[in-house]
Structure formats: C-alpha cells, structure tokens
Design an enzyme around this catalytic site. Sequence first.
Site, mmCIF file in Angstrom:
data_model
loop_
_atom_site.group_PDB
_atom_site.id
_atom_site.type_symbol
_atom_site.label_atom_id
_atom_site.label_comp_id
_atom_site.label_asym_id
_atom_site.label_seq_id
_atom_site.Cartn_x
_atom_site.Cartn_y
_atom_site.Cartn_z
ATOM 1 N N CYS A 155 0.793 -1.221 0.000
ATOM 2 C CA CYS A 155 0.000 0.000 0.000
ATOM 3 C C CYS A 155 0.829 1.276 0.000
ATOM 4 C CB CYS A 155 -0.914 0.014 1.224
ATOM 5 S SG CYS A 155 -0.029 -0.138 2.793
ATOM 6 N N GLU A 193 -7.077 -5.787 1.298
ATOM 7 C CA GLU A 193 -6.932 -4.696 2.278
ATOM 8 C C GLU A 193 -5.904 -3.701 1.795
ATOM 9 O OE1 GLU A 193 -4.533 -2.926 5.622
ATOM 10 O OE2 GLU A 193 -3.968 -4.499 4.198
ATOM 11 N N ARG A 260 -6.917 3.610 13.604
ATOM 12 C CA ARG A 260 -6.369 3.059 12.370
ATOM 13 C C ARG A 260 -7.503 2.757 11.396
ATOM 14 N NH1 ARG A 260 -1.521 0.511 11.985
ATOM 15 N NH2 ARG A 260 -1.076 -0.691 10.088
ATOM 16 N N ARG A 262 -8.621 1.507 7.486
ATOM 17 C CA ARG A 262 -8.151 0.790 6.314
ATOM 18 C C ARG A 262 -9.317 0.512 5.367
ATOM 19 N NH1 ARG A 262 -3.967 2.355 7.707
ATOM 20 N NH2 ARG A 262 -1.973 1.279 7.918
#
Length: 445
Positions: A155, A193, A260, A262
């Site tokens: 990512c 993800e 966090r 995602r």
Amino acid sequence: MSVMVQKLNTSNYIRELRKKLGLGQRELANLIGLGKDGERTIRGWEAGEHKPSTLKWGKIVDLEKEMQNFYDNAPLKQGNINAANFRFIDLFAGIGGIRYPFQQLGGHCVFTSEWDKFAQKTYLANYGDMPNGDITKITAKDIPDHEVLLGGFPCQSFSQAGLGKGFSDTRGTMFFEVQRILANKRPKAFLLENVKQLRGHDKGRTLKMIMEILQGQHEQEIPEDIPMSEESRHALAVKLNYWVDVRVLRAGDFGAPQNRERVFIIGFDKDQYPNVNFDKAFCWPEPPKTPTRVGNILQTKEELEEDREEYGKDRFTISDRLWEGHQKRKAEHKTKGNGFGYSLFNADSEYTNTISARYYKDGSEILMDQSHIKKNPRKLTPRECARLQGFPENFIVNAVSQNQIYQQFGNSVCMKVIEAVAEQMVNALSTAESLSQDTSQTKAG
C-alpha cells in the site's frame, strides 16, 4: 570419492532437501543466513558450480530438524486439512494478521506468499509455515486451488508516506498479481486490504479501476509503461465476474485502542453463485464501538522491569537527545501553524494514533507519558504493539530484532477488524452454498 561425485552428491542433497521442505532457493538462503546474493549462491550449489563452507553445510544438514522444531512449537499452527471447511491463500502475508481469523473459522491455508525475509521468519515462528517468496515469480498454476483469496497488497504507493504514486509505482501494480490469480484460480471469494488513501487516490479513479476489473467491467487498456508480469497482462483479458463492495473500517470501532482506518474490498464469484443476491447474503460487520482504553494493552510495571533485567537496559524509554529533538520539532511545526510532531498518550487515553512501519525510528506517533515517574516518554513494547493490533497473547514477538518487529506490526492489519469481517464472509459463503444447493435440488425435482 571423486571431486565430481562429491559435488553431484552435495548438489543433489541440497536440491532434494529444499524440495522436501517446500522451500524456494531464496527461502532456503534466508533460513541459513546467506546475504543479498543468497539465491544465486544456492543456485550455484545446486548446479555443482561450488560447494557450501563447513559452517553453511552444517546449517543445511540441521535444517530439516530446525523446520520440524518450528512446526512443533508454532503457537498458531493449523490443524489437519481434512477437517477444514474451506481452503484459502494468504498473499502479501506480512506476519499473518489476515490469516489467523480465517484459520480460526475453519479455514486451512494452502499457500502463503511474502517476500520480506524478516517477516518470513516471524511468520514461520508463529505458523510453522515458511512463506513462498516474490509472488511475481510464481505462476498461477503453481498455486494450489482454493476457495478464498486473502491479500493485503502493498500500500505504500497509495499512502501519504509513499507520495501517492499508485499504479506508476511497482508496489502499486501488485494488485494485478491478485487479478491474475483470480482469473486463473477463480476462488469463490476474496478479501483485499489497503490504506484509506486508496479510496481518494487520483480522485477516486484508481479504486474505480480496481472495482471495475474485479467486476469484469473494465474496458480501458492498461498502459504498456505500467510494470507487470506477462501473465498478469495476459490475465487482464479474462473478464472476472465478482460481486464487489468496499468499506473503510476503523480499528478503534472494533475494540482496539487505535485510530487506524483501512480500506477493505470484498468479492464473491457470481459465476459460481448465479442465483445468490450478495447484497443480502453479505453484511459488513456492525462495529460494536465499545469504549477503548490504551491502558488495556500496556504491560505491567513488573513486566517492564523483567525486560530491563533480561536485557540489562531500558529498551523503550527514549533518550534525552531524542526527546529534546521531538520537542524542538513540535515547537517549530507549531509556529508554522500545523500539528506535526510527536504524540503523547497515557493509560487513560481512549486510543493511540495509527502505528506505522517507521515506528522503530523514533516512536513519534505513539509515545507513552512517563512524567509521573520522572522519566522521558517511552515507545510501546513489541508485546504492546501486538495487542494494539489485536494479535493473540501467544504470538511470538522476538523471532527477529526489535526494529524489525516494530516495522512488521506497523505494516500489519488490526486482527480484531479482520475477525469481524471474516465472520461475515464465512457466513455469506455458507448462505450462498445453501441457496445453491436448494436451487439445484429444486431443478432436479
């Protein structure tokens, strides 16, 4: 014995042992501690061009026993595949943050890929499986059949830290490795993800392209200057037909005290389930949003003292020089009107910032206040990082150096979020199977 026969015996032994253990040349090189040219060295040994030193030969001979020891003592090793409800593969696996929840729900991991040698070691220590290396060098036919594909594809090229290069960066093109495997193996479902920034990258066009490819609706040619394997480029001609949905989920909403966020992309194969409405069969998990507290993941004073005694020093309290540097930079940023700098938390904080792969450098995004004991702030310990990411208590955090494990947890997923998503995915697959069987029986009747 002649020199030639000795070379042949050595080369055959190494080759056969490697195959028996299911290792590639690079993976074998990593396990016996060869350097950056280790794969080339192994290749030379197997070709009989040269022989390993006495030390390296000893490591090769002991490797089978060592691998068995890893398997016997791996805390998260899986059961017998014959008892599994479904098979899955774990791509860009890191340290296995996506794997374990699916394993706990009755899945069996039949293939893993992770190129980083330090992450491979942590993965091996915990799961008893040595991941295969660079996925770009592994053809789809060499990947076992599976029902579910899992992948936290790289990512950095979509993140703020990676300057948002996207598909122009080789790391960004790893999505096309996922696409070629989907095109060739046609699993029933997948979970991908990535960082939150993927959603807005290139004004949303990057995510739109990914969604359209997965749905089989993409018509535009991929430019020749975008680097990808020939198999990947060829596979783009195959029209996928997955039902796809995307959602941004936050770790703090699922019980982990961390802010966090995602992106998660879920897909189910409409060709295998033509009569299933996945808008109804699959539901994103409802975040429980139970109150979180940073103190719940912190080690006790006694545990920190045990660590200090074991290593003969305090490994986590930052130095005077680093603390002064943090304060100076924060003051400079404040005068410029922005909030960059260190972030301080305590046991009563609701959650921390997102832990990143750079955490090992200075810990600036998450520092624990120790002013009450008249000490500089400290970094989280590796065990606290594991807890912050929702890993089980028996997860081994010392298979690699402290700096490496910090990077690994910074790159990992929050397992608590995966647990919630995995449960919904498995339930949807179960529903789809039941509906498909009912339809088949009705037609047969």
